[in-house]
Design an enzyme around this catalytic site. Structure first.
Site, PDB file in Angstrom:
ATOM      1  N   HIS A 129     -27.350 -33.313 -56.720  1.00  0.00           N
ATOM      2  CA  HIS A 129     -28.040 -34.603 -56.864  1.00  0.00           C
ATOM      3  C   HIS A 129     -27.059 -35.698 -56.436  1.00  0.00           C
ATOM      4  CE1 HIS A 129     -31.025 -33.237 -60.243  1.00  0.00           C
ATOM      5  NE2 HIS A 129     -31.709 -33.449 -59.135  1.00  0.00           N
ATOM      6  N   ASN A 151     -28.856 -24.348 -60.574  1.00  0.00           N
ATOM      7  CA  ASN A 151     -27.725 -24.980 -59.871  1.00  0.00           C
ATOM      8  C   ASN A 151     -26.472 -24.172 -60.211  1.00  0.00           C
ATOM      9  OD1 ASN A 151     -26.115 -26.152 -62.088  1.00  0.00           O
ATOM     10  ND2 ASN A 151     -27.908 -27.446 -62.462  1.00  0.00           N
ATOM     11  N   ASN A 199     -33.883 -37.711 -64.100  1.00  0.00           N
ATOM     12  CA  ASN A 199     -34.805 -37.028 -63.203  1.00  0.00           C
ATOM     13  C   ASN A 199     -36.278 -37.290 -63.514  1.00  0.00           C
ATOM     14  OD1 ASN A 199     -32.418 -34.486 -63.460  1.00  0.00           O
ATOM     15  ND2 ASN A 199     -32.733 -35.699 -61.626  1.00  0.00           N
ATOM     16  N   CYS A 242     -26.827 -38.484 -66.020  1.00  0.00           N
ATOM     17  CA  CYS A 242     -28.061 -37.690 -65.942  1.00  0.00           C
ATOM     18  C   CYS A 242     -28.917 -37.830 -67.196  1.00  0.00           C
ATOM     19  CB  CYS A 242     -27.772 -36.194 -65.834  1.00  0.00           C
ATOM     20  SG  CYS A 242     -26.752 -35.691 -64.502  1.00  0.00           S
ATOM     21  N   ARG A 276     -38.902 -26.726 -63.719  1.00  0.00           N
ATOM     22  CA  ARG A 276     -38.955 -28.131 -64.174  1.00  0.00           C
ATOM     23  C   ARG A 276     -40.307 -28.795 -63.878  1.00  0.00           C
ATOM     24  NH1 ARG A 276     -33.557 -31.652 -63.745  1.00  0.00           N
ATOM     25  NH2 ARG A 276     -34.771 -32.674 -65.388  1.00  0.00           N
ATOM     26  N   ASP A 292     -26.426 -38.381 -57.880  1.00  0.00           N
ATOM     27  CA  ASP A 292     -25.657 -38.935 -59.008  1.00  0.00           C
ATOM     28  C   ASP A 292     -24.546 -38.003 -59.497  1.00  0.00           C
ATOM     29  OD1 ASP A 292     -26.989 -37.028 -60.540  1.00  0.00           O
ATOM     30  OD2 ASP A 292     -28.025 -38.467 -61.832  1.00  0.00           O
TER      31      ASP A 292
HETATM   32  N1  ARG Z   1     -30.078 -28.379 -65.215  1.00  0.00           N
HETATM   33  C1  ARG Z   1     -30.546 -29.567 -64.579  1.00  0.00           C
HETATM   34  C2  ARG Z   1     -31.013 -29.240 -63.165  1.00  0.00           C
HETATM   35  O1  ARG Z   1     -30.391 -28.461 -62.516  1.00  0.00           O
HETATM   36  C3  ARG Z   1     -29.497 -30.625 -64.572  1.00  0.00           C
HETATM   37  C4  ARG Z   1     -30.004 -31.953 -64.038  1.00  0.00           C
HETATM   38  C5  ARG Z   1     -28.955 -32.993 -63.960  1.00  0.00           C
HETATM   39  N2  ARG Z   1     -29.503 -34.219 -63.550  1.00  0.00           N
HETATM   40  C6  ARG Z   1     -28.955 -35.084 -62.676  1.00  0.00           C
HETATM   41  N3  ARG Z   1     -29.544 -36.221 -62.483  1.00  0.00           N
HETATM   42  N4  ARG Z   1     -27.901 -34.768 -61.970  1.00  0.00           N
HETATM   43  O2  ARG Z   1     -31.989 -29.751 -62.670  1.00  0.00           O
END
Ligand code: ARG
Length: 267
Positions: free
Chosen positions: A167, A22, A71, A262, A90, A169
């Site tokens: 996301h 991201n 997540n 998160c 992930r 959130d």
């Molecule tokens: N580095 C993680 C990703 O890019 C951060 C996730 C953050 N989670 C969230 N629910 N916004 O997946």
């Protein structure tokens, strides 16, 4: 007072920025101060533990983003839809969440193979029990109808159009008493219209500055709102609506594109 809520968290034992999936992670590879991250996480944990029950899932080596338990999946009563991540970095997390929820006695439901869906990062219940689902950079739009069917609930679907707000959130946060925080630039015009229509003057539209400080990535426990940072104007607006804002420094996690919300999942 400990509310009747349980939040799932994961210690940042293996947290780092070792890949870029991201825009926030850009230029942050290898730049996490792990000792500082541990202290920040512990402070967030203790702040939340004074207001809710906390359960922990064991961190796993090689899966630095497991600290972001939002997540893990979408929890509805005793059913969980475990996340199927967009990025290969992930993918390994899903088996650990699956095992955790099975062990806790949840019923696991799956989406069709190939559908990506990143759990509560893209799925938020509002105060009236309506489920808001985000699609765009991470979760597929086709996940929405599958989720509505699997959980037998009505949904509101919104579309995220900006890679920085990847996301739901990161740009939207239902609060207590029918309020919500939202950031306009994250959404398509139709989605902005839907949020306006549903929340009316109880939608609190935040500034660019607050959005960049992850103000929408807040944990709302009754009238307490735990977040990284809120401008004086936003703090004032929230206080006018009866909320108490609690800031907690999670700067090391911002490097990975995540903040307070998160790092929790209501289970
Ligand atoms: N580095 C993680 C990703 O890019 C951060 C996730 C953050 N989670 C969230 N629910 N916004 O997946």
């Amino acid at each position: 007072m400990v509310l009747n809520k349980t939040l799932l968290m994961c210690k940042p034992d293996y947290f780092e920025v070792s890949y870029e999936i991201n825009p926030w992670m850009h230029d942050n590879i290898g730049k996490v101060d792990q000792a500082k991250a541990s202290l920040q996480w512990q402070h967030l944990h203790d702040t939340l533990a004074a207001r809710a029950n906390i359960k922990l899932i064991t961190a796993q080596p090689g899966l630095p983003d497991m600290v972001f338990t939002a997540n893990a999946g979408l929890v509805h009563k005793q059913t969980v839809i475990v996340s199927t991540f967009r990025h290969v970095q992930r993918h390994g997390e899903s088996a650990h969440y699956d095992a955790f929820f099975r062990h806790e006695g949840y019923v696991i439901k799956s989406l069709q193979s190939g559908t990506t869906f990143e759990g509560a990062g893209d799925a938020l219940f509002d105060g009236s029990g309506r489920l808001w689902l985000g699609s765009g950079p991470r979760s597929d739009v086709c996940a929405h109808s599958e989720i509505a069917q699997a959980l037998e609930i009505a949904i509101h679907a919104v579309h995220l159009v900006n890679p920085r707000w990847y996301h739901l959130d990161t740009a939207f946060c239902p609060l207590s008493a029918g309020y919500a925080l939202a950031y306009e630039k994250a959404f398509s015009p139709e989605s902005i219209a839907l949020i306006r229509q549903q929340f009316g003057d109880k939608a609190i539209w935040i500034s660019d500055e607050d959005a960049h400080n992850f103000a929408c990535n807040a944990v709302c426990l009754d009238h307490d709102i735990v977040l990284y940072r809120a401008s004086p104007a936003l703090q004032n607006a929230l206080q006018q609506c009866g909320f108490n804002v609690i800031e907690t420094d999670v700067s090391e996690f911002i490097k990975s594109g995540g903040s307070c919300k998160c790092m929790t999942l209501e289970i």
